[in-house]
Design a protein around this motif. Structure first.
Motif, PDB file in Angstrom:
ATOM      1  N   THR A  58      15.130   7.918  10.543  1.00 31.54           N
ATOM      2  CA  THR A  58      15.311   9.350  10.661  1.00 31.54           C
ATOM      3  C   THR A  58      16.089   9.617  11.947  1.00 31.54           C
ATOM      4  O   THR A  58      15.775   9.047  12.990  1.00 31.54           O
ATOM      5  CB  THR A  58      13.965  10.111  10.647  1.00 31.54           C
ATOM      6  N   GLY A  59      17.116  10.431  11.843  1.00 32.61           N
ATOM      7  CA  GLY A  59      17.968  10.651  13.006  1.00 32.61           C
ATOM      8  C   GLY A  59      18.514   9.328  13.496  1.00 32.61           C
ATOM      9  O   GLY A  59      18.990   8.520  12.702  1.00 32.61           O
ATOM     10  N   ASN A  60      18.398   9.091  14.786  1.00 36.80           N
ATOM     11  CA  ASN A  60      18.902   7.834  15.330  1.00 36.80           C
ATOM     12  C   ASN A  60      17.787   6.822  15.540  1.00 36.80           C
ATOM     13  O   ASN A  60      17.964   5.830  16.244  1.00 36.80           O
ATOM     14  CB  ASN A  60      19.627   8.086  16.662  1.00 36.80           C
ATOM     15  N   MET A  61      16.644   7.035  14.912  1.00 30.50           N
ATOM     16  CA  MET A  61      15.483   6.171  15.108  1.00 30.50           C
ATOM     17  C   MET A  61      15.140   5.408  13.835  1.00 30.50           C
ATOM     18  O   MET A  61      15.274   5.928  12.726  1.00 30.50           O
ATOM     19  CB  MET A  61      14.265   7.003  15.521  1.00 30.50           C
ATOM     20  N   VAL A  62      14.680   4.170  14.032  1.00 26.84           N
ATOM     21  CA  VAL A  62      14.183   3.337  12.943  1.00 26.84           C
ATOM     22  C   VAL A  62      12.760   2.932  13.313  1.00 26.84           C
ATOM     23  O   VAL A  62      12.534   2.347  14.377  1.00 26.84           O
ATOM     24  CB  VAL A  62      15.057   2.084  12.739  1.00 26.84           C
ATOM     25  N   PHE A  63      11.812   3.255  12.445  1.00 26.96           N
ATOM     26  CA  PHE A  63      10.412   2.919  12.649  1.00 26.96           C
ATOM     27  C   PHE A  63      10.016   1.900  11.589  1.00 26.96           C
ATOM     28  O   PHE A  63      10.045   2.217  10.399  1.00 26.96           O
ATOM     29  CB  PHE A  63       9.535   4.164  12.507  1.00 26.96           C
ATOM     30  N   LEU A  64       9.654   0.698  12.007  1.00 24.88           N
ATOM     31  CA  LEU A  64       9.245  -0.329  11.052  1.00 24.88           C
ATOM     32  C   LEU A  64       7.732  -0.469  11.063  1.00 24.88           C
ATOM     33  O   LEU A  64       7.110  -0.527  12.130  1.00 24.88           O
ATOM     34  CB  LEU A  64       9.877  -1.677  11.391  1.00 24.88           C
ATOM     35  N   SER A  65       7.156  -0.535   9.865  1.00 23.00           N
ATOM     36  CA  SER A  65       5.736  -0.826   9.751  1.00 23.00           C
ATOM     37  C   SER A  65       5.489  -2.233  10.266  1.00 23.00           C
ATOM     38  O   SER A  65       6.399  -3.070  10.290  1.00 23.00           O
ATOM     39  CB  SER A  65       5.303  -0.739   8.286  1.00 23.00           C
ATOM     40  N   GLY A  66       4.259  -2.490  10.659  1.00 18.29           N
ATOM     41  CA  GLY A  66       3.918  -3.824  11.136  1.00 18.29           C
ATOM     42  C   GLY A  66       4.254  -4.871  10.081  1.00 18.29           C
ATOM     43  O   GLY A  66       3.972  -4.677   8.902  1.00 18.29           O
ATOM     44  N   PRO A  73      -4.555  -7.618   7.877  1.00 18.07           N
ATOM     45  CA  PRO A  73      -4.521  -7.723   6.419  1.00 18.07           C
ATOM     46  C   PRO A  73      -4.146  -9.134   5.956  1.00 18.07           C
ATOM     47  O   PRO A  73      -3.401  -9.847   6.634  1.00 18.07           O
ATOM     48  CB  PRO A  73      -3.430  -6.724   6.020  1.00 18.07           C
ATOM     49  N   ALA A  74      -4.676  -9.515   4.819  1.00 15.45           N
ATOM     50  CA  ALA A  74      -4.372 -10.786   4.154  1.00 15.45           C
ATOM     51  C   ALA A  74      -4.748 -12.000   5.002  1.00 15.45           C
ATOM     52  O   ALA A  74      -4.276 -13.102   4.762  1.00 15.45           O
ATOM     53  CB  ALA A  74      -2.901 -10.853   3.757  1.00 15.45           C
ATOM     54  N   GLY A  75      -5.562 -11.794   6.035  1.00  9.90           N
ATOM     55  CA  GLY A  75      -5.948 -12.913   6.881  1.00  9.90           C
ATOM     56  C   GLY A  75      -4.852 -13.352   7.833  1.00  9.90           C
ATOM     57  O   GLY A  75      -4.862 -14.475   8.344  1.00  9.90           O
ATOM     58  N   GLY A 125       0.838  -1.196   0.000  1.00 13.82           N
ATOM     59  CA  GLY A 125       0.000   0.000   0.000  1.00 13.82           C
ATOM     60  C   GLY A 125       0.867   1.238   0.000  1.00 13.82           C
ATOM     61  O   GLY A 125       2.089   1.149  -0.183  1.00 13.82           O
ATOM     62  N   PRO A 126       0.275   2.394   0.240  1.00  9.33           N
ATOM     63  CA  PRO A 126       1.018   3.658   0.218  1.00  9.33           C
ATOM     64  C   PRO A 126       1.751   3.918   1.542  1.00  9.33           C
ATOM     65  O   PRO A 126       1.433   4.847   2.279  1.00  9.33           O
ATOM     66  CB  PRO A 126      -0.069   4.695  -0.047  1.00  9.33           C
ATOM     67  N   TYR A 127       2.686   3.044   1.855  1.00 11.20           N
ATOM     68  CA  TYR A 127       3.511   3.189   3.057  1.00 11.20           C
ATOM     69  C   TYR A 127       4.871   2.558   2.796  1.00 11.20           C
ATOM     70  O   TYR A 127       5.051   1.826   1.822  1.00 11.20           O
ATOM     71  CB  TYR A 127       2.842   2.553   4.282  1.00 11.20           C
TER      72      TYR A 127
END
Length: 185
Positions: A24-32, A112-114, A16-18
């Motif tokens: 960013t900076g010293n942080m890592v954000f992972l999508s589920g 999503p996707a079951g 999807g659109p993500y």
């Protein structure tokens, strides 16, 4: 502050659109991450198999960002059935060591996707430096002391002998958050 997309051939692409992740900076954000096998694009059968694959996908993205499970500070575990919590928790525990990240876990109406489980993480980075000589190490630490005294901090990246000067300067000056230095080699 700049944002960099985190992705890996060893983790599923976004559906999807993500972005799979953002650094960013010293942080890592992972999508589920669902337990989708990136080789087949399908979910394996059963909660244990999906939990293992979900964490493998998380690990692939952390690796792509230059991080590990040890850098994770917060996780969110979404379950299609809260009765699966114990099974997922056992697999989850195999990937993390004390001090464990903060965590939220709860049942959702559907994934999503079951999917049966989805795991999202936030990681914070630390500096890792490798030096060619004691003199180089000493100079670097003196430089860090000056920076730290001026309330400026360095973010995590691997600095290795032979790194391009511009890359090192970017690491030292553009990422102004957290300093924790571990000397390797």
């Amino acid at each position: 502050m700049s944002k960099t997309v985190v992705s890996s051939d060893d983790a599923p692409a976004a559906i999807g659109p993500y972005s799979p992740g953002i650094q960013t900076g010293n942080m890592v954000f992972l999508s589920g991450q669902l337990g989708i096998d990136p080789a087949t694009g399908k979910l394996p059968e059963g909660i244990e198999a999906q939990a293992k694959q979900s964490l493998a996908n998380v690990e692939a993205l952390l690796t792509a960002a230059g991080a590990t499970f040890a850098d994770v500070v917060k996780t969110t575990v979404y379950l299609a059935d809260i009765a699966d919590f114990a099974a997922v928790n056992e697999i989850y525990a195999s990937k993390f060591e004390a001090p464990f990240p903060a965590r939220s876990a709860f049942q959702v109406a559907a994934l999503p996707a079951g999917g049966l489980v989805e795991i999202e993480v936030v990681a914070a980075e630390v500096v890792i430096a490798k030096f060619k000589s004691f003199e180089a190490q000493n100079m670097f630490f003196q430089f860090c002391i000056i920076i730290t005294k001026s309330k400026t901090h360095i973010t995590r990246r691997a600095i290795r002998v032979g790194d391009d000067k511009e890359k090192v300067l970017d690491i030292l000056f553009a990422k102004l958050w957290h300093v924790e230095i571990e000397c390797l080699g």
